[in-house]
Design an enzyme around this catalytic site. Structure first.
Site, PDB file in Angstrom:
ATOM      1  N   GLY A  20       1.384   9.710  -4.153  1.00  0.00           N
ATOM      2  CA  GLY A  20       1.797  10.758  -5.093  1.00  0.00           C
ATOM      3  C   GLY A  20       3.294  11.032  -5.014  1.00  0.00           C
ATOM      4  N   TYR A 140     -15.912   6.144   2.170  1.00  0.00           N
ATOM      5  CA  TYR A 140     -14.746   6.270   1.290  1.00  0.00           C
ATOM      6  C   TYR A 140     -14.943   5.388   0.047  1.00  0.00           C
ATOM      7  CZ  TYR A 140      -9.805   5.750  -0.055  1.00  0.00           C
ATOM      8  OH  TYR A 140      -8.616   5.721  -0.729  1.00  0.00           O
TER       9      TYR A 140
HETATM   10  O1  GFB Z   1      -5.151  -0.509   8.266  1.00  0.00           O
HETATM   11  P1  GFB Z   1      -6.471  -0.366   8.901  1.00  0.00           P
HETATM   12  O2  GFB Z   1      -6.683   0.846   9.749  1.00  0.00           O
HETATM   13  O3  GFB Z   1      -7.623  -0.343   7.847  1.00  0.00           O
HETATM   14  O4  GFB Z   1      -6.730  -1.633   9.839  1.00  0.00           O
HETATM   15  P2  GFB Z   1      -8.504  -1.382   6.984  1.00  0.00           P
HETATM   16  C1  GFB Z   1      -6.481  -2.960   9.425  1.00  0.00           C
HETATM   17  C2  GFB Z   1      -6.719  -3.916  10.571  1.00  0.00           C
HETATM   18  O5  GFB Z   1      -5.692  -3.729  11.569  1.00  0.00           O
HETATM   19  C3  GFB Z   1      -8.053  -3.763  11.303  1.00  0.00           C
HETATM   20  C4  GFB Z   1      -6.282  -3.656  12.858  1.00  0.00           C
HETATM   21  O6  GFB Z   1      -8.540  -5.051  11.608  1.00  0.00           O
HETATM   22  C5  GFB Z   1      -7.647  -3.029  12.587  1.00  0.00           C
HETATM   23  O7  GFB Z   1      -8.547  -3.251  13.660  1.00  0.00           O
HETATM   24  N1  GFB Z   1      -5.414  -2.905  13.763  1.00  0.00           N
HETATM   25  C6  GFB Z   1      -4.756  -3.423  14.857  1.00  0.00           C
HETATM   26  C7  GFB Z   1      -5.110  -1.581  13.717  1.00  0.00           C
HETATM   27  N2  GFB Z   1      -4.102  -2.475  15.517  1.00  0.00           N
HETATM   28  C8  GFB Z   1      -4.280  -1.310  14.818  1.00  0.00           C
HETATM   29  C9  GFB Z   1      -3.816   0.025  15.021  1.00  0.00           C
HETATM   30  O8  GFB Z   1      -3.119   0.350  15.974  1.00  0.00           O
HETATM   31  N3  GFB Z   1      -4.200   0.950  14.079  1.00  0.00           N
HETATM   32  C10 GFB Z   1      -4.982   0.625  12.998  1.00  0.00           C
HETATM   33  N4  GFB Z   1      -5.302   1.584  12.123  1.00  0.00           N
HETATM   34  N5  GFB Z   1      -5.459  -0.634  12.813  1.00  0.00           N
HETATM   35  C11 GFB Z   1      -8.791   0.790   5.589  1.00  0.00           C
HETATM   36  C12 GFB Z   1      -9.985   1.560   5.118  1.00  0.00           C
HETATM   37  O9  GFB Z   1      -9.333  -0.370   6.131  1.00  0.00           O
HETATM   38  O10 GFB Z   1      -7.940   0.387   4.542  1.00  0.00           O
HETATM   39  C13 GFB Z   1      -9.669   2.551   4.107  1.00  0.00           C
HETATM   40  O11 GFB Z   1     -10.661   2.085   6.240  1.00  0.00           O
HETATM   41  C14 GFB Z   1      -8.762   2.013   3.018  1.00  0.00           C
HETATM   42  O12 GFB Z   1     -10.857   3.029   3.545  1.00  0.00           O
HETATM   43  C15 GFB Z   1      -7.573   1.316   3.604  1.00  0.00           C
HETATM   44  O13 GFB Z   1      -9.454   1.133   2.175  1.00  0.00           O
HETATM   45  C16 GFB Z   1      -6.670   0.688   2.578  1.00  0.00           C
HETATM   46  O14 GFB Z   1      -7.644  -2.246   6.140  1.00  0.00           O
HETATM   47  O15 GFB Z   1      -9.491  -2.115   7.822  1.00  0.00           O
END
Ligand code: GFB
Length: 320
Positions: A20, A140
């Protein structure tokens, strides 16, 4: 109806969020001055009566729905009820009241996690609802699918000019850098930056083998403006159900992304993996043919976008 005059009033729901905020910047830069915004404490979009009163008072001509409860893989998996309810309530209220108020065009933003976990790649819009979803973010995703279908139903039943844009994983200035709730890209920027002090190691969640596609937030904003400006017949021809993907058309393994961020931040230490954390969907590369056919393309490369985001992090988060 397309956004023509610079005097048109445009309501950007969620203007303090990553998307946004970028949409407001882009509209202002394009000369649109009649922008309507409300913070969540001024207007709780989950409150249907308050949303109705807001539309009666402001009567915006155009609406961009960028308000949502969002988060990374762990936040999605940990708070399923909040992700499902908040998103259903926010979008249902805004879309319904926008329709009741006679809004000329509405753009609803979602995410490519609406597509099945193991759908063929690249993800085409017609793969929606053809197979089961990724379990970590199905809550979601189901809410966002309901929003896409509500816009489609309003088009079908009432001829409403409401469209849905599904961006791939987003990042950029203004992102959430909280390690528990953030997406991977801001998490890695923070982890590598902090490891410059501590010496590391940096711990990646999961195996590092999933692939993701990353889109800089100003590119999403330019896509939103492009769609708002597209004549109705062209838009409907390109996207018959009103659904369009937004992406760059190429993806990268999480461990390659980690190497890129480490390089930009200047970290040369160890990288480890926490295999107790989920990998999520193995791949979600989007097919952007529909939006390309309308003349839009992403402009910011991943290297450039991560550099810009790291600079913003240094000024606004690390230095704050
Ligand atoms: O970006 P992310 O949290 O979401 O994680 P998604 C993407 C990938 O990065 C996964 C890995 O395989 C995680 O295990 N990863 C590695 C990490 N290190 C890290 C870290 O320190 N933090 C995080 N967060 N991930 C989301 C959805 O999915 O994407 C939402 O849950 C939405 O609903 C969004 O669609 C765009 O790409 O897996």
């Amino acid at each position: 109806m397309r956004l023509g005059s610079k005097d048109a009033s445009v309501y950007v729901a969620g203007h303090r969020g990553l998307v946004g905020g970028a949409v407001v910047r882009a509209l202002k830069a394009a000369g649109f001055a009649n922008l309507v915004t409300r913070t969540s404490s001024e207007l709780d979009l989950r409150d249907s009566g308050a949303v109705r009163a807001f539309f009666a008072q402001e009567a915006p001509e155009y609406v961009v729905v960028a308000a949502a409860r969002v988060g990374g893989i762990l936040a999605n998996d940990t708070y399923p009820a909040d992700f499902l309810y908040d998103n259903l309530a926010i979008q249902t209220n805004v879309i319904r009241e926008a329709h009741e108020a006679g809004v000329k065009r509405l753009v609803f933003l979602g995410s490519t996690c609406i597509y099945p976990k193991l759908a063929p790649q690249p993800l085409r819009e017609e793969y929606l609802l053809t197979a089961p979803l990724e379990p970590t973010n199905q809550w979601y995703a189901i809410a966002k699918i309901a929003g896409v279908k509500y816009c489609e139903a309003l088009r079908r039943q009432h001829g409403a000019d409401f469209v849905s844009l599904m961006p791939t994983n987003l990042y950029g200035p203004g992102d959430n850098f909280d390690l528990k709730s953030s997406h991977v890209l801001p998490a890695l920027i923070r982890k590598f930056h902090e490891a410059l002090e501590t010496g590391g190691p940096v711990v990646l969640w999961g195996t590092g083998t999933p692939r993701r596609e990353f889109l800089y937030v100003d590119d999403v904003a330019s896509a939103v403006l492009h769609v708002l400006n597209t004549p109705e017949d062209e838009l409907h021809q390109a996207a018959p159900g009103g659904l369009l993907n937004i992406g760059v058309g190429e993806d990268i393994e999480i461990r390659e992304l980690a190497a890129l961020v480490a390089h930009i931040v200047g970290y040369e230490g160890e990288i480890e993996h926490d295999l107790s954390k989920p990998d999520g969907t193995p791949r979600k590369l989007v097919d952007v043919r529909r939006l390309k056919a309308l003349g839009w393309e992403a402009e910011v490369s991943l290297q450039d976008g991560v550099e810009r985001t790291y600079r913003w992090f240094l000024e606004s988060v690390a230095g704050a």
